[in-house]
Design an enzyme around this catalytic site. Sequence first.
Site, PDB file in Angstrom:
ATOM      1  N   GLY A  63       0.836  -1.197   0.000  1.00  0.00           N
ATOM      2  CA  GLY A  63       0.000   0.000   0.000  1.00  0.00           C
ATOM      3  C   GLY A  63       0.870   1.245   0.000  1.00  0.00           C
ATOM      4  N   GLN A  80       3.019  10.157   0.926  1.00  0.00           N
ATOM      5  CA  GLN A  80       4.316   9.464   0.968  1.00  0.00           C
ATOM      6  C   GLN A  80       5.178   9.783  -0.247  1.00  0.00           C
ATOM      7  OE1 GLN A  80       2.377   5.473   2.013  1.00  0.00           O
ATOM      8  NE2 GLN A  80       4.340   5.351   3.071  1.00  0.00           N
ATOM      9  N   CYS A 134       5.808   0.223   7.220  1.00  0.00           N
ATOM     10  CA  CYS A 134       5.445   1.355   6.373  1.00  0.00           C
ATOM     11  C   CYS A 134       6.640   1.709   5.501  1.00  0.00           C
ATOM     12  CB  CYS A 134       5.074   2.542   7.259  1.00  0.00           C
ATOM     13  SG  CYS A 134       4.571   4.000   6.331  1.00  0.00           S
ATOM     14  N   LEU A 135       6.385   1.996   4.223  1.00  0.00           N
ATOM     15  CA  LEU A 135       7.486   2.331   3.315  1.00  0.00           C
ATOM     16  C   LEU A 135       8.171   3.642   3.722  1.00  0.00           C
ATOM     17  CD1 LEU A 135       5.912   1.317  -0.126  1.00  0.00           C
ATOM     18  CD2 LEU A 135       7.624   0.070   1.207  1.00  0.00           C
ATOM     19  N   HIS A 178      -4.607   1.623   7.367  1.00  0.00           N
ATOM     20  CA  HIS A 178      -3.270   2.208   7.493  1.00  0.00           C
ATOM     21  C   HIS A 178      -3.088   3.331   6.465  1.00  0.00           C
ATOM     22  CE1 HIS A 178       1.328   1.597   7.808  1.00  0.00           C
ATOM     23  NE2 HIS A 178       1.185   2.368   6.759  1.00  0.00           N
ATOM     24  N   GLU A 179      -3.528   3.082   5.225  1.00  0.00           N
ATOM     25  CA  GLU A 179      -3.346   4.078   4.157  1.00  0.00           C
ATOM     26  C   GLU A 179      -4.274   5.283   4.349  1.00  0.00           C
ATOM     27  OE1 GLU A 179      -0.738   3.698   2.611  1.00  0.00           O
ATOM     28  OE2 GLU A 179      -0.432   1.568   2.971  1.00  0.00           O
ATOM     29  N   HIS A 204      -2.774   7.642   6.672  1.00  0.00           N
ATOM     30  CA  HIS A 204      -1.773   8.516   6.039  1.00  0.00           C
ATOM     31  C   HIS A 204      -2.425   9.790   5.491  1.00  0.00           C
ATOM     32  CE1 HIS A 204       2.121   6.520   5.965  1.00  0.00           C
ATOM     33  NE2 HIS A 204       1.610   5.385   5.533  1.00  0.00           N
TER      34      HIS A 204
HETATM   35 NI    NI Z   1       2.498   3.496   5.564  1.00  0.00          NI
END
Ligand code: NI
Length: 173
Positions: free
Chosen positions: A46, A51, A95-96, A137-138, A141
């Site tokens: 995701g 991000q 998380c990226l 989660h997304e 963000h």
């Molecule tokens: Ni994340």
Amino acid sequence: MTIRPILIHPDPRLKTVTDPVSDISDEIRALGADMLETMYDAPGIGLAAPQVGVLSRVLVMDCVKEEGAAPRPMVLINPQIIASSEETNVYEEGCLSIPEQYGEVTRPAEVEVRWLGLDGKEHTQGFDGLWATCVQHEIDHLDGKLFIDYLKPLRRQMITRKMQKLKRERARA
Ligand code: NI
């Protein structure tokens, strides 16, 4: 399609409540395609627009994990959780924007989400399992919230210090 650089925490753009998308422009279509490319390249399941430094309510995901299974890329614009289950699930999240750090987060096990697709149509779908965790989660963000915000303050501070160090090292390289 272009792989865009992924911002690393801490960054003020990752703490920002993002703006709704008003129409499906070519710019938004390109953003969705680039975000999918960036997510698969990472690799991740995701990715949310902040991000990659875009403060708009757009997320992408594909939680198909089985080896050899067909990918299921999804682009969600202006996603909203319209119902959540009482039942919860605990997942070890990552998380990226916070590479190689993980923590257990408890979230509703099932959610119903409404969003605008790249086709300009409104979609409503229920998610469970990993998909439910991922979409929550997304969406977090898009509201400037990270999974580490659910962890104990000491753990959060420790991860943030590690990320500051990582960013210094990357800046020097
Ligand atoms: Ni994340």
